[in-house]
Design an enzyme around this catalytic site. Structure first.
Site, PDB file in Angstrom:
ATOM      1  N   SER A   1       4.941   1.560  -0.447  1.00 56.44           N
ATOM      2  CA  SER A   1       5.674   2.582  -1.207  1.00 56.44           C
ATOM      3  C   SER A   1       6.133   3.706  -0.281  1.00 56.44           C
ATOM      4  CB  SER A   1       4.803   3.150  -2.332  1.00 56.44           C
ATOM      5  OG  SER A   1       3.643   3.755  -1.800  1.00 56.44           O
TER       6      SER A   1
ATOM      7  N   GLY B   1       0.820  -1.205   0.000  1.00 55.11           N
ATOM      8  CA  GLY B   1       0.000   0.000   0.000  1.00 55.11           C
ATOM      9  C   GLY B   1       0.851   1.250   0.000  1.00 55.11           C
ATOM     10  N   HIS B   2       0.222   2.358   0.392  1.00 54.08           N
ATOM     11  CA  HIS B   2       0.876   3.667   0.350  1.00 54.08           C
ATOM     12  C   HIS B   2       1.246   4.205   1.723  1.00 54.08           C
ATOM     13  CE1 HIS B   2       0.216   4.029  -3.914  1.00 54.08           C
ATOM     14  NE2 HIS B   2      -1.070   3.764  -3.758  1.00 54.08           N
ATOM     15  N   GLY B   3       1.128   3.413   2.763  1.00 56.12           N
ATOM     16  CA  GLY B   3       1.493   3.877   4.099  1.00 56.12           C
ATOM     17  C   GLY B   3       0.416   4.741   4.716  1.00 56.12           C
TER      18      GLY B   3
END
Length: 190
Positions: free
Chosen positions: A42, A11-13
């Site tokens: 990421s 995911g993107h955090g």
């Protein structure tokens, strides 16, 4: 808001942003992100504000604590120069970030820049505390992890990897850990 005990990935955090895009935005205050594991994301933790901000807001009292990064692209990313389009109009930023504590953040980064603190020249980040940061580079590029720090007023204490602030490196005296304060700095350390 208190975000805790989360295993995140892929995911993107966990990011706050994109702040300052719209005029009617309000201040953002009191976020706690703790006891988190990011695995293969990421990004890890971050704050993004538009470089050409339309609103005057304050982002304050954020705590990021006890966070493990496992092969994360951008573990720590505070970006006040956010502009996703190459045609962004360059205006003065109006978003103030202050009172941030980043404590016990450790693990591995797939990018060499493990700590990215790019703050606004007109509204520098204030009262940023870095305590026990240990992020090693484990990506394709050779070499140790690095940090980008621009327009940040804060302090560092304990272990610092990457050694983003050479003048703030821990100097042990017995069992005591020394903390050093800094003032506005704008450097890229390799």
């Amino acid at each position: 808001m208190d975000i805790s005990n989360v295993n995140c990935g892929p995911g993107h955090g966990i990011s706050v942003g994109s702040l300052g895009k719209n005029k009617e935005e309000k201040n953002v205050n009191g976020l706690i992100v703790r006891d988190i594991v990011f695995n293969g994301t990421s990004d890890g933790i971050g704050i993004k504000t538009w470089e050409s901000s339309a609103s005057k807001i304050l982002v304050s009292n954020f705590v990021y604590e006890n966070i493990q990064m496992i092969n994360v692209g951008n573990p720590i990313n505070m970006d006040q120069k956010y502009c996703p389009h190459p045609t962004c109009e360059k205006k003065t930023a109006h978003v103030q970030i202050q009172d941030l504590k980043l404590k016990n953040i450790y693990g591995t980064s797939t990018n060499k820049v493990a700590v990215n603190l790019q703050c606004s020249k007109s509204f520098p980040c204030k009262k940023v505390e870095l305590i026990d940061i240990n992020l090693e580079h484990k990506g394709v590029e050779a070499g140790p992890s690095t940090a980008v720090c621009e327009n940040v007023d804060g302090s560092a204490c304990g272990k610092m990897v990457p050694s983003a602030l050479p003048e703030l490196i821990q100097r042990p005296m017995g069992t005591m850990t020394l903390c050093y304060n800094t003032f506005i700095f704008s450097y890229v350390f390799v």
